[in-house]
Motif scaffolding. Structure first.
Motif, PDB file in Angstrom:
ATOM      1  N   HIS A 274      -1.688 -17.417  -4.205  1.00 28.36           N
ATOM      2  CA  HIS A 274      -2.199 -16.208  -4.105  1.00 28.36           C
ATOM      3  C   HIS A 274      -2.922 -15.805  -5.680  1.00 28.36           C
ATOM      4  O   HIS A 274      -3.926 -15.363  -5.781  1.00 28.36           O
ATOM      5  CB  HIS A 274      -1.590 -14.906  -3.638  1.00 28.36           C
ATOM      6  CG  HIS A 274      -2.429 -13.819  -3.490  1.00 28.36           C
ATOM      7  ND1 HIS A 274      -3.400 -13.497  -2.781  1.00 28.36           N
ATOM      8  CD2 HIS A 274      -2.172 -12.436  -4.323  1.00 28.36           C
ATOM      9  CE1 HIS A 274      -3.915 -12.261  -2.864  1.00 28.36           C
ATOM     10  NE2 HIS A 274      -3.332 -11.701  -3.755  1.00 28.36           N
TER      11      HIS A 274
ATOM     12  N   LYS B 252      -5.843  -2.942   7.252  1.00 29.09           N
ATOM     13  CA  LYS B 252      -4.263  -3.399   7.440  1.00 29.09           C
ATOM     14  C   LYS B 252      -3.634  -2.106   7.925  1.00 29.09           C
ATOM     15  O   LYS B 252      -2.769  -2.257   8.266  1.00 29.09           O
ATOM     16  CB  LYS B 252      -4.120  -3.976   6.115  1.00 29.09           C
ATOM     17  CG  LYS B 252      -4.486  -5.065   5.732  1.00 29.09           C
ATOM     18  CD  LYS B 252      -3.431  -5.944   4.788  1.00 29.09           C
ATOM     19  CE  LYS B 252      -4.467  -6.778   3.420  1.00 29.09           C
ATOM     20  NZ  LYS B 252      -5.390  -5.854   2.846  1.00 29.09           N
TER      21      LYS B 252
ATOM     22  N   HIS C 267       0.748  -1.078  -0.228  1.00 26.29           N
ATOM     23  CA  HIS C 267       0.076   0.148   0.180  1.00 26.29           C
ATOM     24  C   HIS C 267       0.886   1.330  -0.085  1.00 26.29           C
ATOM     25  O   HIS C 267       0.308   2.262   0.428  1.00 26.29           O
ATOM     26  CB  HIS C 267      -0.978  -0.059   1.318  1.00 26.29           C
ATOM     27  CG  HIS C 267      -2.023  -0.940   1.289  1.00 26.29           C
ATOM     28  ND1 HIS C 267      -1.889  -2.116   1.586  1.00 26.29           N
ATOM     29  CD2 HIS C 267      -3.078  -0.887   0.770  1.00 26.29           C
ATOM     30  CE1 HIS C 267      -2.889  -2.924   1.534  1.00 26.29           C
ATOM     31  NE2 HIS C 267      -3.842  -2.110   0.880  1.00 26.29           N
TER      32      HIS C 267
HETATM   33  P1  ADP Z   1      -5.378  -3.403  -2.371  1.00 28.86           P
HETATM   34  O1  ADP Z   1      -6.034  -3.192  -0.985  1.00 28.86           O
HETATM   35  O2  ADP Z   1      -4.548  -2.466  -2.779  1.00 28.86           O
HETATM   36  O3  ADP Z   1      -6.246  -4.054  -3.094  1.00 28.86           O
HETATM   37  P2  ADP Z   1      -4.568  -5.848  -0.743  1.00 28.86           P
HETATM   38  O4  ADP Z   1      -4.443  -5.136   0.583  1.00 28.86           O
HETATM   39  O5  ADP Z   1      -5.445  -6.900  -0.775  1.00 28.86           O
HETATM   40  O6  ADP Z   1      -4.419  -4.882  -1.983  1.00 28.86           O
HETATM   41  O7  ADP Z   1      -3.127  -6.336  -0.875  1.00 28.86           O
HETATM   42  C1  ADP Z   1      -1.895  -5.790  -1.295  1.00 28.86           C
HETATM   43  C2  ADP Z   1      -1.197  -6.487  -2.336  1.00 28.86           C
HETATM   44  O8  ADP Z   1      -0.635  -7.627  -1.719  1.00 28.86           O
HETATM   45  C3  ADP Z   1      -1.868  -6.815  -3.538  1.00 28.86           C
HETATM   46  O9  ADP Z   1      -0.796  -6.691  -4.541  1.00 28.86           O
HETATM   47  C4  ADP Z   1      -2.315  -8.237  -3.270  1.00 28.86           C
HETATM   48  O10 ADP Z   1      -2.666  -9.072  -4.818  1.00 28.86           O
HETATM   49  C5  ADP Z   1      -1.193  -8.867  -2.598  1.00 28.86           C
HETATM   50  N1  ADP Z   1      -1.588  -9.974  -1.561  1.00 28.86           N
HETATM   51  C6  ADP Z   1      -2.813  -9.755  -0.762  1.00 28.86           C
HETATM   52  N2  ADP Z   1      -2.867 -10.932   0.005  1.00 28.86           N
HETATM   53  C7  ADP Z   1      -1.916 -11.537  -0.132  1.00 28.86           C
HETATM   54  C8  ADP Z   1      -1.483 -12.963   0.279  1.00 28.86           C
HETATM   55  N3  ADP Z   1      -2.241 -13.591   1.037  1.00 28.86           N
HETATM   56  N4  ADP Z   1      -0.145 -13.449  -0.332  1.00 28.86           N
HETATM   57  C9  ADP Z   1       0.562 -12.792  -1.230  1.00 28.86           C
HETATM   58  N5  ADP Z   1      -0.117 -11.560  -1.836  1.00 28.86           N
HETATM   59  C10 ADP Z   1      -1.351 -11.004  -1.311  1.00 28.86           C
END
Ligand code: ADP
Ligand code: NI
Length: 215
Positions: A172, A64, A25
């Motif tokens: 993922h 988060k 983020h």
């Molecule tokens: P956003 O809020 O920007 O949509 P997320 O908070 O869900 O994204 O996740 C941030 C990044 O980490 C994204 O690129 C997402 O695909 C990746 N991500 C999220 N959860 C996982 C996981 N369990 N394992 C690997 N990568 C993850």
């Protein structure tokens, strides 16, 4: 112009709030989502200002990055209170930001064209080469392996499971990234997603070939 000033203020706010984040983020994610939202907004004939401002602020209330969902929303509404925005624009921004995130599909659908565009821009940043990079970075930060052949992908994992490292970066792709192409709202995003999707498939194919010693 007032609108440019508000966008600059939002940029500064986001830079301050997300400084030092390595969970995917970071401010560059926000910057990319904003740019992509602007491009799609122009193509789709949407309100470019609302799309850019919503893109800039979309991760501010993310759970988060906050102690609680309420604390995150408070941060966002405080900022909105301090800036001169028309009531309808303010309501629109809040509507977009609260409904757009991917939460296993339990969220109500995004209601406006601008909301659909910012959601598309955010999801596009999770796929393609950028999505691959973010996924491996996130996995490393959370202590997950890149890949574990003994751990098949599952779509029923809870946030708690993820925290316990029950997934991997490669999983993922199956648990989320490959699903995003079909969730795009706008024609512009569908076109970009198709190409990014193809690239991820090629990457995983190669990954498994190298893993097996075939390349
Ligand atoms: P956003 O809020 O920007 O949509 P997320 O908070 O869900 O994204 O996740 C941030 C990044 O980490 C994204 O690129 C997402 O695909 C990746 N991500 C999220 N959860 C996982 C996981 N369990 N394992 C690997 N990568 C993850
Ligand atoms: Ni995001």
């Amino acid at each position: 112009m007032e609108r440019d000033w508000i966008l600059q203020q939002a940029e500064a706010f986001v830079r301050q709030e997300l400084a030092g984040d390595s969970s995917g983020h970071d401010v560059w994610h926000i910057e990319r989502v904003r740019r992509m939202a602007e491009v799609i907004a122009r193509e789709e004939g949407a309100d470019v200002f609302v799309c850019q401002l919503a893109a800039l602020l979309h991760d501010i209330p993310d759970e988060k990055l906050n102690d609680s969902p309420e604390a995150g929303m408070k941060k966002l509404t405080n900022w909105l209170d301090e800036h001169p925005l028309d009531a309808d624009i303010r309501a629109h921004l809040l509507d977009i930001i609260t409904t757009m995130s991917f939460k296993g599909g339990n969220q109500p659908p995004v209601r406006t064209l601008e909301g659909r565009i910012v959601q598309d821009a955010d999801r596009l940043d999770a796929i393609g080469a950028l999505g691959i990079a973010r996924t491996f970075a996130y996995s490393g930060a959370k202590g997950q392996l890149s890949y574990d052949p003994d751990l098949p992908p599952r779509t029923d994992l809870t946030a708690q499971d993820y925290r316990k490292g029950k997934s991997t970066a490669v999983n993922h792709f199956h648990e989320k990234l490959f699903l995003l192409k079909d969730l795009m709202n706008t024609e512009s995003a569908k076109r970009i997603a198709a190409e990014r999707h193809r690239y991820m498939e090629e990457f995983l194919k190669r990954f498994h070939e190298e893993w097996a010693g075939q390349m």
